[in-house]
Design a protein around this motif. Structure first.
Motif, PDB file in Angstrom:
ATOM      1  N   ARG A   1      -1.514  12.664   1.312  1.00  0.00           N
ATOM      2  CA  ARG A   1      -1.234  11.342   1.858  1.00  0.00           C
ATOM      3  C   ARG A   1      -2.518  10.592   2.215  1.00  0.00           C
ATOM      4  O   ARG A   1      -2.685   9.417   1.894  1.00  0.00           O
ATOM      5  CB  ARG A   1      -0.409  11.520   3.118  1.00  0.00           C
ATOM      6  CG  ARG A   1       0.820  10.728   3.106  1.00  0.00           C
ATOM      7  CD  ARG A   1       1.696  11.032   4.279  1.00  0.00           C
ATOM      8  NE  ARG A   1       2.974  11.450   3.786  1.00  0.00           N
ATOM      9  CZ  ARG A   1       3.636  12.514   4.174  1.00  0.00           C
ATOM     10  NH1 ARG A   1       3.139  13.306   5.097  1.00  0.00           N
ATOM     11  NH2 ARG A   1       4.795  12.791   3.638  1.00  0.00           N
ATOM     12  N   GLU A   2      -3.423  11.313   2.859  1.00  0.00           N
ATOM     13  CA  GLU A   2      -4.682  10.682   3.274  1.00  0.00           C
ATOM     14  C   GLU A   2      -5.496  10.288   2.037  1.00  0.00           C
ATOM     15  O   GLU A   2      -6.031   9.180   1.952  1.00  0.00           O
ATOM     16  CB  GLU A   2      -5.505  11.642   4.153  1.00  0.00           C
ATOM     17  CG  GLU A   2      -4.894  11.933   5.518  1.00  0.00           C
ATOM     18  CD  GLU A   2      -4.679  10.670   6.339  1.00  0.00           C
ATOM     19  OE1 GLU A   2      -5.523   9.758   6.265  1.00  0.00           O
ATOM     20  OE2 GLU A   2      -3.639  10.593   7.039  1.00  0.00           O
ATOM     21  N   ALA A   3      -5.601  11.226   1.099  1.00  0.00           N
ATOM     22  CA  ALA A   3      -6.404  10.962  -0.101  1.00  0.00           C
ATOM     23  C   ALA A   3      -5.810   9.790  -0.874  1.00  0.00           C
ATOM     24  O   ALA A   3      -6.508   8.879  -1.327  1.00  0.00           O
ATOM     25  CB  ALA A   3      -6.462  12.210  -0.982  1.00  0.00           C
ATOM     26  N   ASP A   4      -4.483   9.798  -0.997  1.00  0.00           N
ATOM     27  CA  ASP A   4      -3.796   8.761  -1.741  1.00  0.00           C
ATOM     28  C   ASP A   4      -4.020   7.386  -1.120  1.00  0.00           C
ATOM     29  O   ASP A   4      -4.244   6.396  -1.823  1.00  0.00           O
ATOM     30  CB  ASP A   4      -2.297   9.087  -1.758  1.00  0.00           C
ATOM     31  CG  ASP A   4      -1.540   8.195  -2.704  1.00  0.00           C
ATOM     32  OD1 ASP A   4      -1.779   8.315  -3.911  1.00  0.00           O
ATOM     33  OD2 ASP A   4      -0.738   7.361  -2.232  1.00  0.00           O
ATOM     34  N   SER A   5      -3.995   7.356   0.200  1.00  0.00           N
ATOM     35  CA  SER A   5      -4.149   6.048   0.835  1.00  0.00           C
ATOM     36  C   SER A   5      -5.572   5.518   0.640  1.00  0.00           C
ATOM     37  O   SER A   5      -5.781   4.312   0.511  1.00  0.00           O
ATOM     38  CB  SER A   5      -3.700   6.141   2.293  1.00  0.00           C
ATOM     39  OG  SER A   5      -4.736   5.906   3.164  1.00  0.00           O
ATOM     40  N   ILE A   6      -6.544   6.425   0.553  1.00  0.00           N
ATOM     41  CA  ILE A   6      -7.920   5.974   0.270  1.00  0.00           C
ATOM     42  C   ILE A   6      -8.017   5.419  -1.158  1.00  0.00           C
ATOM     43  O   ILE A   6      -8.604   4.362  -1.392  1.00  0.00           O
ATOM     44  CB  ILE A   6      -8.926   7.134   0.486  1.00  0.00           C
ATOM     45  CG1 ILE A   6      -8.989   7.480   1.975  1.00  0.00           C
ATOM     46  CG2 ILE A   6     -10.310   6.773  -0.071  1.00  0.00           C
ATOM     47  CD1 ILE A   6      -9.799   8.716   2.311  1.00  0.00           C
ATOM     48  N   VAL A   7      -7.403   6.116  -2.104  1.00  0.00           N
ATOM     49  CA  VAL A   7      -7.433   5.627  -3.496  1.00  0.00           C
ATOM     50  C   VAL A   7      -6.875   4.206  -3.549  1.00  0.00           C
ATOM     51  O   VAL A   7      -7.490   3.291  -4.102  1.00  0.00           O
ATOM     52  CB  VAL A   7      -6.610   6.553  -4.436  1.00  0.00           C
ATOM     53  CG1 VAL A   7      -6.499   5.947  -5.828  1.00  0.00           C
ATOM     54  CG2 VAL A   7      -7.219   7.953  -4.500  1.00  0.00           C
ATOM     55  N   LEU A   8      -5.714   4.016  -2.937  1.00  0.00           N
ATOM     56  CA  LEU A   8      -5.071   2.697  -2.999  1.00  0.00           C
ATOM     57  C   LEU A   8      -5.881   1.628  -2.268  1.00  0.00           C
ATOM     58  O   LEU A   8      -6.036   0.507  -2.770  1.00  0.00           O
ATOM     59  CB  LEU A   8      -3.653   2.773  -2.425  1.00  0.00           C
ATOM     60  CG  LEU A   8      -2.662   3.495  -3.337  1.00  0.00           C
ATOM     61  CD1 LEU A   8      -1.310   3.653  -2.672  1.00  0.00           C
ATOM     62  CD2 LEU A   8      -2.504   2.737  -4.669  1.00  0.00           C
ATOM     63  N   GLU A   9      -6.394   1.999  -1.128  1.00  0.00           N
ATOM     64  CA  GLU A   9      -7.193   1.039  -0.361  1.00  0.00           C
ATOM     65  C   GLU A   9      -8.397   0.562  -1.172  1.00  0.00           C
ATOM     66  O   GLU A   9      -8.680  -0.636  -1.249  1.00  0.00           O
ATOM     67  CB  GLU A   9      -7.718   1.753   0.887  1.00  0.00           C
ATOM     68  CG  GLU A   9      -7.407   1.070   2.176  1.00  0.00           C
ATOM     69  CD  GLU A   9      -7.943   1.914   3.324  1.00  0.00           C
ATOM     70  OE1 GLU A   9      -7.136   2.683   3.861  1.00  0.00           O
ATOM     71  OE2 GLU A   9      -9.147   1.833   3.634  1.00  0.00           O
ATOM     72  N   GLU A  10      -9.092   1.498  -1.790  1.00  0.00           N
ATOM     73  CA  GLU A  10     -10.313   1.141  -2.522  1.00  0.00           C
ATOM     74  C   GLU A  10      -9.995   0.354  -3.800  1.00  0.00           C
ATOM     75  O   GLU A  10     -10.713  -0.566  -4.166  1.00  0.00           O
ATOM     76  CB  GLU A  10     -11.136   2.392  -2.839  1.00  0.00           C
ATOM     77  CG  GLU A  10     -11.799   3.011  -1.611  1.00  0.00           C
ATOM     78  CD  GLU A  10     -12.768   2.045  -0.894  1.00  0.00           C
ATOM     79  OE1 GLU A  10     -13.371   1.182  -1.558  1.00  0.00           O
ATOM     80  OE2 GLU A  10     -12.885   2.145   0.343  1.00  0.00           O
ATOM     81  N   VAL A  11      -8.909   0.745  -4.471  1.00  0.00           N
ATOM     82  CA  VAL A  11      -8.518   0.022  -5.684  1.00  0.00           C
ATOM     83  C   VAL A  11      -8.164  -1.426  -5.324  1.00  0.00           C
ATOM     84  O   VAL A  11      -8.556  -2.370  -6.012  1.00  0.00           O
ATOM     85  CB  VAL A  11      -7.333   0.734  -6.386  1.00  0.00           C
ATOM     86  CG1 VAL A  11      -6.674  -0.172  -7.398  1.00  0.00           C
ATOM     87  CG2 VAL A  11      -7.812   2.016  -7.060  1.00  0.00           C
ATOM     88  N   LYS A  12      -7.462  -1.590  -4.212  1.00  0.00           N
ATOM     89  CA  LYS A  12      -7.095  -2.948  -3.777  1.00  0.00           C
ATOM     90  C   LYS A  12      -8.331  -3.734  -3.394  1.00  0.00           C
ATOM     91  O   LYS A  12      -8.483  -4.895  -3.768  1.00  0.00           O
ATOM     92  CB  LYS A  12      -6.124  -2.881  -2.596  1.00  0.00           C
ATOM     93  CG  LYS A  12      -4.717  -2.526  -3.012  1.00  0.00           C
ATOM     94  CD  LYS A  12      -3.761  -2.481  -1.842  1.00  0.00           C
ATOM     95  CE  LYS A  12      -2.403  -1.991  -2.309  1.00  0.00           C
ATOM     96  NZ  LYS A  12      -1.513  -1.586  -1.235  1.00  0.00           N
ATOM     97  N   ARG A  13      -9.220  -3.065  -2.665  1.00  0.00           N
ATOM     98  CA  ARG A  13     -10.440  -3.762  -2.233  1.00  0.00           C
ATOM     99  C   ARG A  13     -11.260  -4.220  -3.437  1.00  0.00           C
ATOM    100  O   ARG A  13     -11.896  -5.263  -3.424  1.00  0.00           O
ATOM    101  CB  ARG A  13     -11.282  -2.827  -1.367  1.00  0.00           C
ATOM    102  CG  ARG A  13     -12.374  -3.581  -0.654  1.00  0.00           C
ATOM    103  CD  ARG A  13     -13.224  -2.684   0.185  1.00  0.00           C
ATOM    104  NE  ARG A  13     -12.399  -1.720   0.927  1.00  0.00           N
ATOM    105  CZ  ARG A  13     -12.776  -1.141   2.054  1.00  0.00           C
ATOM    106  NH1 ARG A  13     -13.918  -1.418   2.577  1.00  0.00           N
ATOM    107  NH2 ARG A  13     -12.002  -0.257   2.652  1.00  0.00           N
ATOM    108  N   ALA A  14     -11.220  -3.433  -4.518  1.00  0.00           N
ATOM    109  CA  ALA A  14     -11.980  -3.794  -5.719  1.00  0.00           C
ATOM    110  C   ALA A  14     -11.249  -4.865  -6.537  1.00  0.00           C
ATOM    111  O   ALA A  14     -11.718  -5.291  -7.592  1.00  0.00           O
ATOM    112  CB  ALA A  14     -12.226  -2.547  -6.568  1.00  0.00           C
ATOM    113  N   GLY A  15     -10.068  -5.260  -6.071  1.00  0.00           N
ATOM    114  CA  GLY A  15      -9.312  -6.311  -6.763  1.00  0.00           C
ATOM    115  C   GLY A  15      -8.678  -5.840  -8.068  1.00  0.00           C
ATOM    116  O   GLY A  15      -8.378  -6.643  -8.950  1.00  0.00           O
TER     117      GLY A  15
END
Ligand code: XMP
Length: 515
Positions: free
Chosen positions: A415-429
């Protein structure tokens, strides 16, 4: 169901991989269209009241024994017909022309030279690029036709019989590689079939609300809400139609992403005021999954348990007659070409089976829509961006991304790892460009060094893919600095992980999910 009140175009499917694309292009042009199998009866075609008929491409040759051909009476209805690729050959073959195998297969880009710029080619430049993909060619046109366009290799790349309003193209106007493709299709739809661009989400909403009200007729409806775009849009639409006669049931199976349950509760209860039953069944699911490592077994357990929990909860609501479900058009097309192999490779367990078990009548208000239309509908209904553009999430949730046995501790890491992946992908647009991006927890440990200490910890695989429909997918060429940030953050912030790898497999031969 009340019929969609709009002009419509009928597409007969001969098995081309592009058939759905034709329907989408027509709908993007704001004219409603549906796909029927090529051999649908003439009565059904007439009952649909199309303004025009399009014959799709397909892999067959018209002169093969048993080649798929439509009912020839479609040419006598007085309705305009457009044949594309195989559809063109079918027209030529059935109306007295001659089709033969070409010396050279024509595959890829070609230059179309327009010979007649009325009707189908109105306002189309004299020369433009088109996409060819065929082995057969028209040797002789049927009586009444004339050439309206040619290429270097095809002297008859497009033909027409204006008096009968029959048209045919050797190339594919529906693919992006055909520069003027959309305009050509729009010429067919607007100029030749005389359709008006009236199909839009706002009118769909009005129509759907009326249809749902009539069908439900004051009875009670339940809906399994997952937080994904399809069930969310279904819930909001049905709620608009029948208000609190709808109850949504949200089953927390303990396999959801970080903070997902809270978000769903907030959106539906606080923002939309939709009656929502939140069921925390996570303990039950995890107990059932104890010691289970086989992917299919995991999927079956989760699917069955879901039905049990849902049924128990639904029974507590009195006088329910209907189940609202977010089935989309690609799932219902009775087409030659779209029943892909994925269904048998992995058993997809969502709410399939629920209506039979519970003896409920189904309402499926999205069953005429494509995914991109559902997203637009969601926006129109005021659903947050985050829900409208959400990546697909499998019914069995994180269980199939936690390779091997599923435990609370592994789920925490994932869950933690997944949320980091999504956060960073979103931040990168990049979120909207990707079909999916997520983390997978592997059942291996590897040695690392943190500070001066040796570590022996878990490995996270990052998966990011691009795809149009999930049937095929390519691994996403994410920028290195994004991958670096994801890796650094996961290793630093998620205790229990000391290595991150990136999955560079496409589908096929791999699948998107790991289990
Ligand atoms: P695969 O792994 O088969 O996945 O390449 C294709 C797409 O389907 C999603 N998927 C599921 N969706 N229930 C679902 O609703 C399921 O059981 C399920 N399994 C896979 C997957 O996330 C991908 O988008």
């Amino acid at each position: 169901m009340v019929e969609i009140q709009s002009q419509r175009i009928l597409i007969l499917d001969f098995g081309s991989q592009y058939t759905q694309l034709i329907a989408r292009r027509i709908r993007e042009s704001k004219v409603y269209s549906e796909i029927f199998p090529f051999n649908v009866s003439i009565e059904k075609i007439q009952a649909f009241h199309p303004e025009g008929i399009i014959l799709s491409g397909g892999p067959s040759s018209v002169y093969d024994p048993g080649a798929p051909l439509p009912d020839r009476r479609i040419f006598e209805l007085g309705i305009p017909v457009l044949g594309i690729c195989y559809g063109m050959q079918a027209i030529a073959h059935m109306l007295g022309g001659r089709v033969a195998r070409a010396q050279k297969h024509e595959y890829g880009r070609a230059e179309l030279i327009v010979d007649d710029n009325k009707g189908l080619f109105k306002d189309i430049p004299q020369r433009s690029k088109v996409w060819m993909s065929h082995a057969d060619r028209i040797e002789e046109m049927p009586p009444g036709f004339h050439v309206i366009g040619h290429t270097e290799n095809s002297s008859i790349a497009a033909m027409a019989d204006d008096s009968r309003r029959l048209y045919a193209l050797q190339f594919h106007p529906e693919v992006v590689h055909t520069e003027q493709g959309i305009r050509i299709l729009q010429n067919f739809v607007y100029e030749i079939c005389q359709c008006k661009p009236l199909w839009e989400m706002r009118s769909f909403i009005e129509w759907a609300i009326k249809a749902i009200r009539e069908e439900v007729n004051g009875k009670k409806v339940i809906c399994a809400l997952s937080g994904g775009v399809d069930s969310s849009v279904t819930a909001v639409l049905v709620h608009r139609a029948i208000g609190d006669n709808l109850t949504c049931i949200f089953v927390d199976n303990g396999l959801l992403r970080k903070a997902e349950a809270e978000k769903v509760k907030k959106t539906f209860q606080e923002n939309f005021h939709i009656p929502l039953k939140y069921v925390d069944a996570s303990k039950r699911f995890l107990k059932k999954l104890e010691g289970v490592t086989d992917p299919e077994e995991k999927r079956k357990i989760i699917g069955n348990e879901f039905i049990k929990v849902f049924e128990e909860e639904a029974k507590k609501i009195k006088d329910v007659e209907f189940l609202a479900q977010g089935t989309l058009y690609p799932d219902v097309i009775e087409s030659v070409s779209f029943k892909g192999p994925s269904a048998v490779i992995k058993s997809h367990h969502n709410v399939g089976g629920l209506p039979e078990v519970m003896k409920l009548k189904l309402i499926e208000p999205l069953r005429e829509l494509f995914k991109d239309e559902v997203r637009r509908l969601g926006q129109e209904l005021g659903l947050p961006e985050e829900i409208c553009w959400r990546h697909p999430f499998p019914g069995p949730g994180l269980a199939i991304r936690c390779i091997g046995e599923v435990t609370e501790d592994k789920l925490r890491i994932l869950r933690e790892a997944d949320s980091i992946v999504l956060e960073e992908v979103k931040r990168a647009g990049l979120y909207r460009e990707l079909w999916q991006a997520f983390a997978v927890l592997l059942p291996v440990k590897s040695v690392g060094v943190m500070g001066d200490e040796r570590t022996y910890e878990n490995v996270i695989a990052v998966r990011a893919v691009t795809s149009l429909d999930g049937m095929t997918a390519d691994w996403a060429r994410l920028p290195y600095d994004l991958l670096e940030r994801i890796s650094l953050r996961i290793i630093n912030e998620v205790s229990g992980v000391n290595r991150v790898v990136y999955d560079i497999s496409s589908k096929p031969p791999s699948t998107i999910e790991w289990e």
